[in-house]
Enzyme design. Sequence first.
Site, mmCIF file in Angstrom:
data_model
loop_
_atom_site.group_PDB
_atom_site.id
_atom_site.type_symbol
_atom_site.label_atom_id
_atom_site.label_comp_id
_atom_site.label_asym_id
_atom_site.label_seq_id
_atom_site.Cartn_x
_atom_site.Cartn_y
_atom_site.Cartn_z
ATOM 1 N N GLU A 1 10.066 0.727 10.380
ATOM 2 C CA GLU A 1 11.072 1.762 10.162
ATOM 3 C C GLU A 1 10.342 3.074 10.430
ATOM 4 O OE1 GLU A 1 12.923 4.498 9.197
ATOM 5 O OE2 GLU A 1 12.670 4.077 7.057
ATOM 6 N N GLU B 1 9.544 14.898 15.667
ATOM 7 C CA GLU B 1 9.933 14.875 14.256
ATOM 8 C C GLU B 1 9.113 15.916 13.492
ATOM 9 O OE1 GLU B 1 9.094 11.232 12.044
ATOM 10 O OE2 GLU B 1 11.135 11.306 11.277
ATOM 11 N N CYS C 1 13.325 10.420 7.314
ATOM 12 C CA CYS C 1 13.398 9.935 8.701
ATOM 13 C C CYS C 1 14.831 10.081 9.220
ATOM 14 C CB CYS C 1 12.938 8.491 8.767
ATOM 15 S SG CYS C 1 13.644 7.469 7.476
ATOM 16 N N LYS D 1 0.850 -1.200 0.000
ATOM 17 C CA LYS D 1 0.000 0.000 0.000
ATOM 18 C C LYS D 1 0.881 1.243 0.000
ATOM 19 C CE LYS D 1 -1.807 2.692 2.978
ATOM 20 N NZ LYS D 1 -1.670 3.953 2.208
#
Length: 489
Positions: free
Chosen positions: A249, A383, A283, A174
């Site tokens: 991850e 983040e 990331c 997906k």
Amino acid sequence: MTIQNNLFIDGEFVDSEDRSRIPVLNPHDNSLITEVAEAKKADVDRAVEAARRAFPAWAKLAAADRGLLLLKLADAIEANADELAKLESIDTGHPLRDTRGLDVVRTAVTFRYFGGMADKVQGSVVPVEQGFLNYVLREPIGVVGQIVPWNFPPMFTSWKMGPALAAGNTVVMKPAELTPLSTLKIAELARKVGFPKGVINILPGYGNIAGQYLAEHPGVDKIAFTGSTATGRKVVQASAGNLKRVQLELGGKGANIVFDDAFLPAAINGSAFAIFHNQGQACIAGSRLILHEKIADAFLEGFLKLARSIRLGNPLDADTEMGPLTSQLHRDRVLSYVKVAKEQGGEILLGGKSPERDDLARGCYVEPTVVRAKLADRVSQEEVFGPFVSVTTFRDDEEVLAIANGTDYGLGGGLWTTNLQRAHRIAGAMRSGMVWINCYKRVNPGSPFGGIGKSGYGREMGFEAMHDYTEAKSVWVNVDAKIPPWYPR
Ligand code: NDP
């Protein structure tokens, strides 16, 4: 340019069962590129069934033949690199020089690496007690669900699909609903080079519907996810029903340390790449600049000058160095951190707003943003995922490690120094899955990629990834062992 905008199930591009569609926008001006079919639960069921049907024959195929198809896919991606790069630039907003020079190249390289590895992963023979032979087979897991985010769609497609397919699994992937186009294009190329029906299935759709259901699905044996820590937690919970294997991850808050003995021109340029490449939507971005107090002023002078000079513009223009963020929602989220920073006493040294330019007014642009902040501030802990870097200073090695290791994340981090011993000492003490010394954000399909703590678990790339897509089966053979009867009669 042909744009695929349907689901890819069992070797065919098909509409979703209820014919729902999701608009796909160009973040440069928010114009409509296409409307992509939206996968719902019934479509996930269809794709998982197709992958299940295809699995036995794919798993039995000689490993070298699976590898050959991956090698052909890598060649096809290279042959179509210009088209793929353009598609990716309009879908994600990444400048053409990045999509053509890095993203598409790395995608082909990764498929090629795993194509070559398909017949290199071997089982083993264990030296057990006399008279027995014990061998360990590396078998594919089965049907693998893979959820890919919007920041590096084709690259992450190859990172996830490459090892899974090489190891003999079938895949239901997906992509993010914002950026499904390059993944669908890769499916088109896979079909052309001869991948059997059902081995690869692609389902654009919303995360909380199709993604969630894929993670829950009893017909899926492993789920591999890249995205935020919050969603990663939901994926783990969803996976519990059939105890499927999980690989995560997740986010990061990369510490980028500059010591007082660093070669400053390289540190300045490398640190700008670490945070501003891909508009900071990575990331592993070096989103926390941690500067030795002796060189902080000199470093910042050069860093701010460089950041000011970065050329923002339409991703399709050859000289654009920074494009828009991938969506309006995300741009607003990134800009909301400017207010957060100010409320906690942060000082905006650069940017903190959208560019005031008519040609960029309809897009999702944010200027390179540099903020002086304390370790405990939210902008140093959360983040932000944009061209947004927090800056802090340190005095000695002890303090810098406390700062570098002072978040819940542990994905990537870097350091700049000319002192060899210090470089290795600090790299060893950083709580991080990856460390870069005098460079930043280097990746290679042979080198394990992943994190610790709230950055997730499991590794992509390399032998690590291949092993993560296999189950070890231990087989015992009595060759000539004399086994005394357990129940002597
Ligand atoms: P998400 O983690 O929500 O999205 C990543 C992927 O997961 C997308 O494909 C998304 O689908 C899917 N997804 C969403 N909800 C679920 C669910 N319940 N079950 C299964 N899959 C799901 O990230 P966002 O897009 O919301 O971005 C928010 C923040 O996450 C960013 O600002 C950044 O900090 C971080 N992030 C980190 C990434 C990384 O590389 N580690 C990548 C992306 C985001 P869809 O988008 O179609 O809804």
